[in-house]
Design a protein around this motif. Structure first.
Motif, PDB file in Angstrom:
ATOM      1  N   LEU A  96     -13.114 -13.057   8.584  1.00 39.58           N
ATOM      2  CA  LEU A  96     -12.748 -14.200   7.356  1.00 39.58           C
ATOM      3  C   LEU A  96     -11.564 -14.890   7.529  1.00 39.58           C
ATOM      4  CD1 LEU A  96     -13.562 -11.799   4.307  1.00 39.58           C
ATOM      5  CD2 LEU A  96     -14.981 -13.753   5.258  1.00 39.58           C
ATOM      6  N   GLY A  97     -10.467 -14.565   8.279  1.00 36.45           N
ATOM      7  CA  GLY A  97      -9.269 -15.215   8.801  1.00 36.45           C
ATOM      8  C   GLY A  97      -8.377 -15.301   7.468  1.00 36.45           C
ATOM      9  N   CYS A  98      -8.468 -14.289   6.642  1.00 35.00           N
ATOM     10  CA  CYS A  98      -7.802 -14.240   5.523  1.00 35.00           C
ATOM     11  C   CYS A  98      -6.341 -13.517   5.756  1.00 35.00           C
ATOM     12  CB  CYS A  98      -8.318 -13.586   4.488  1.00 35.00           C
ATOM     13  SG  CYS A  98      -8.872 -11.859   4.630  1.00 35.00           S
ATOM     14  N   GLU A  99      -5.480 -13.774   4.761  1.00 32.43           N
ATOM     15  CA  GLU A  99      -4.088 -13.392   4.758  1.00 32.43           C
ATOM     16  C   GLU A  99      -4.209 -11.937   3.667  1.00 32.43           C
ATOM     17  OE1 GLU A  99      -0.450 -15.475   4.529  1.00 32.43           O
ATOM     18  OE2 GLU A  99      -1.539 -17.256   4.632  1.00 32.43           O
ATOM     19  N   VAL A 100      -3.886 -10.837   4.175  1.00 31.74           N
ATOM     20  CA  VAL A 100      -3.831  -9.710   3.413  1.00 31.74           C
ATOM     21  C   VAL A 100      -2.549  -9.530   2.511  1.00 31.74           C
ATOM     22  CG1 VAL A 100      -4.156  -7.197   3.187  1.00 31.74           C
ATOM     23  CG2 VAL A 100      -5.559  -8.658   4.673  1.00 31.74           C
ATOM     24  N   LEU A 101      -2.485  -9.520   1.156  1.00 29.03           N
ATOM     25  CA  LEU A 101      -1.392  -9.547   0.197  1.00 29.03           C
ATOM     26  C   LEU A 101      -1.170  -7.962  -0.370  1.00 29.03           C
ATOM     27  CD1 LEU A 101       1.102 -11.006  -0.963  1.00 29.03           C
ATOM     28  CD2 LEU A 101      -0.261 -11.673  -2.713  1.00 29.03           C
ATOM     29  N   ILE A 102      -0.004  -7.259  -0.158  1.00 28.99           N
ATOM     30  CA  ILE A 102       0.083  -6.082  -0.956  1.00 28.99           C
ATOM     31  C   ILE A 102       1.445  -5.727  -1.272  1.00 28.99           C
ATOM     32  CG2 ILE A 102       0.342  -4.876   1.239  1.00 28.99           C
ATOM     33  CD1 ILE A 102      -1.483  -2.665   0.440  1.00 28.99           C
ATOM     34  N   GLN A 103       1.787  -5.199  -2.244  1.00 27.02           N
ATOM     35  CA  GLN A 103       3.177  -4.619  -2.698  1.00 27.02           C
ATOM     36  C   GLN A 103       3.844  -4.132  -1.483  1.00 27.02           C
ATOM     37  OE1 GLN A 103       5.454  -2.180  -3.526  1.00 27.02           O
ATOM     38  NE2 GLN A 103       6.750  -3.683  -4.427  1.00 27.02           N
ATOM     39  N   GLU A 104       5.157  -4.352  -1.199  1.00 26.77           N
ATOM     40  CA  GLU A 104       5.801  -3.788   0.034  1.00 26.77           C
ATOM     41  C   GLU A 104       5.861  -2.322   0.355  1.00 26.77           C
ATOM     42  OE1 GLU A 104       9.579  -5.464  -0.568  1.00 26.77           O
ATOM     43  OE2 GLU A 104      10.467  -3.999  -1.885  1.00 26.77           O
ATOM     44  N   SER A 137       0.597   3.957  -8.899  1.00 29.90           N
ATOM     45  CA  SER A 137       0.839   4.301  -7.267  1.00 29.90           C
ATOM     46  C   SER A 137       2.397   3.389  -7.319  1.00 29.90           C
ATOM     47  CB  SER A 137       0.090   3.899  -6.411  1.00 29.90           C
ATOM     48  OG  SER A 137      -0.227   2.469  -6.294  1.00 29.90           O
ATOM     49  N   PRO A 138       3.012   3.857  -6.115  1.00 31.81           N
ATOM     50  CA  PRO A 138       4.448   2.856  -6.046  1.00 31.81           C
ATOM     51  C   PRO A 138       4.146   1.445  -5.838  1.00 31.81           C
ATOM     52  CG  PRO A 138       4.062   5.070  -4.628  1.00 31.81           C
ATOM     53  CD  PRO A 138       2.692   4.869  -5.174  1.00 31.81           C
ATOM     54  N   GLY A 139       3.107   1.120  -5.297  1.00 28.65           N
ATOM     55  CA  GLY A 139       2.903  -0.276  -5.257  1.00 28.65           C
ATOM     56  C   GLY A 139       1.740  -0.881  -5.864  1.00 28.65           C
ATOM     57  N   SER A 140       1.549  -0.311  -7.067  1.00 37.36           N
ATOM     58  CA  SER A 140       0.563  -1.021  -7.976  1.00 37.36           C
ATOM     59  C   SER A 140       0.673  -2.114  -8.520  1.00 37.36           C
ATOM     60  CB  SER A 140       0.200   0.215  -9.263  1.00 37.36           C
ATOM     61  OG  SER A 140      -0.777  -0.208 -10.019  1.00 37.36           O
ATOM     62  N   SER A 141      -0.185  -3.221  -8.600  1.00 37.28           N
ATOM     63  CA  SER A 141       0.225  -4.239  -8.750  1.00 37.28           C
ATOM     64  C   SER A 141      -1.059  -5.182  -9.467  1.00 37.28           C
ATOM     65  CB  SER A 141       0.619  -5.342  -7.490  1.00 37.28           C
ATOM     66  OG  SER A 141       1.634  -4.976  -6.880  1.00 37.28           O
ATOM     67  N   CYS A 142      -0.684  -6.113 -10.392  1.00 34.55           N
ATOM     68  CA  CYS A 142      -1.768  -6.955 -10.927  1.00 34.55           C
ATOM     69  C   CYS A 142      -1.759  -8.403 -10.529  1.00 34.55           C
ATOM     70  CB  CYS A 142      -1.777  -6.876 -12.621  1.00 34.55           C
ATOM     71  SG  CYS A 142      -1.695  -5.197 -13.334  1.00 34.55           S
TER      72      CYS A 142
END
Length: 236
Positions: A96-104, A137-142
């Motif tokens: 897909l050529g996408c960027e993957v975003l996740i909490q550090e 979880s430690p990096g749980s995000s909305c």
């Protein structure tokens, strides 16, 4: 079919079953069926001019990949928490050529993926941003999307109960229960009835009885008794 499908298809066809197509729950917002790879997690897809956004991983099969490409591809794959990580994120990114975003704090779980990590907040577009809501979880995000009076994609931070109201669930794998409750309090301070109309949860969507969203979302947050919830024991 374009050969760009092949890196993913070669790994997903064996033992696969036909999947239901994503369904529209609000204009320009789609919900995928629960994904067995993420223990029944629900992924969402936002179509918008600044770039399409995939929230968590749907089943990595040919039908879903074709759907995403036909809708204009994926600019961002946002992972709400470690439980939203599918088995083939690297292949999905390649196709897909996408960027993957996740909490550090959870970026280390994707060592072979080119990730973009953030600490507290990250803007994906003028209408959409990620918020760190630790606890489940430690990096749980909305993810907050400003359309339709405000939509919050909550992952497993907030889930619907049997009445379809938003609640936090304490499980044996909950990282920090008190911190999760503080994250809810921060959301109540940040939003209002005017800015938070809907929640799209990352699991338990069967309790929504076909609606696809938790309605009157901010009122649902206000009705949570956080002091009583502090005494909640692990459910499983």
């Amino acid at each position: 079919m374009s050969s760009s499908y092949y890196p993913l298809l070669e790994m997903s066809q064996e033992g696969s079953r036909p999947t239901k197509p994503p369904r529209v729950i609000l204009e320009s917002l789609f919900a995928f069926p629960p994904n067995r790879e993420t223990l029944g997690g629900s992924a969402y897809f936002i179509v918008e001019k600044a770039g399409n956004i995939l929230i968590d991983c749907p089943a990595s099969d040919e039908e879903n990949l074709r759907f995403l490409q036909e809708k204009g591809g994926v600019r961002w794959l946002f992972v709400t928490h470690r439980g939203g990580i599918g088995k083939k994120v690297k292949q999905m990114q390649a196709v897909l050529g996408c960027e993957v975003l996740i909490q550090e704090q959870e970026a280390y779980l994707l060592p072979e993926v080119d990730v973009t990590s953030f600490e507290r907040e990250f803007s994906l577009s003028p209408n959409c941003y990620a918020i760190w809501t630790p606890g489940h979880s430690p990096g749980s995000s909305c993810l907050y999307w400003s359309y339709y009076g405000g939509v919050l994609f909550s992952g497993r931070h907030l889930l619907p109960d049997r009445e379809g109201k938003p609640v936090p669930l304490r499980t044996a794998k909950t990282f920090h229960w008190y911190r999760q409750l503080r994250s809810i309090e921060a959301l109540r301070d940040r939003y209002s009835h005017e800015t938070l109309h809907y929640i799209c949860p990352g699991a338990n969507t069967g309790f929504l009885r076909g609606k696809g969203v938790i309605e009157q979302a901010y009122q649902g947050l206000l009705e949570l008794d956080l002091e009583t919830l502090k005494q909640t024991q692990s459910l499983f």
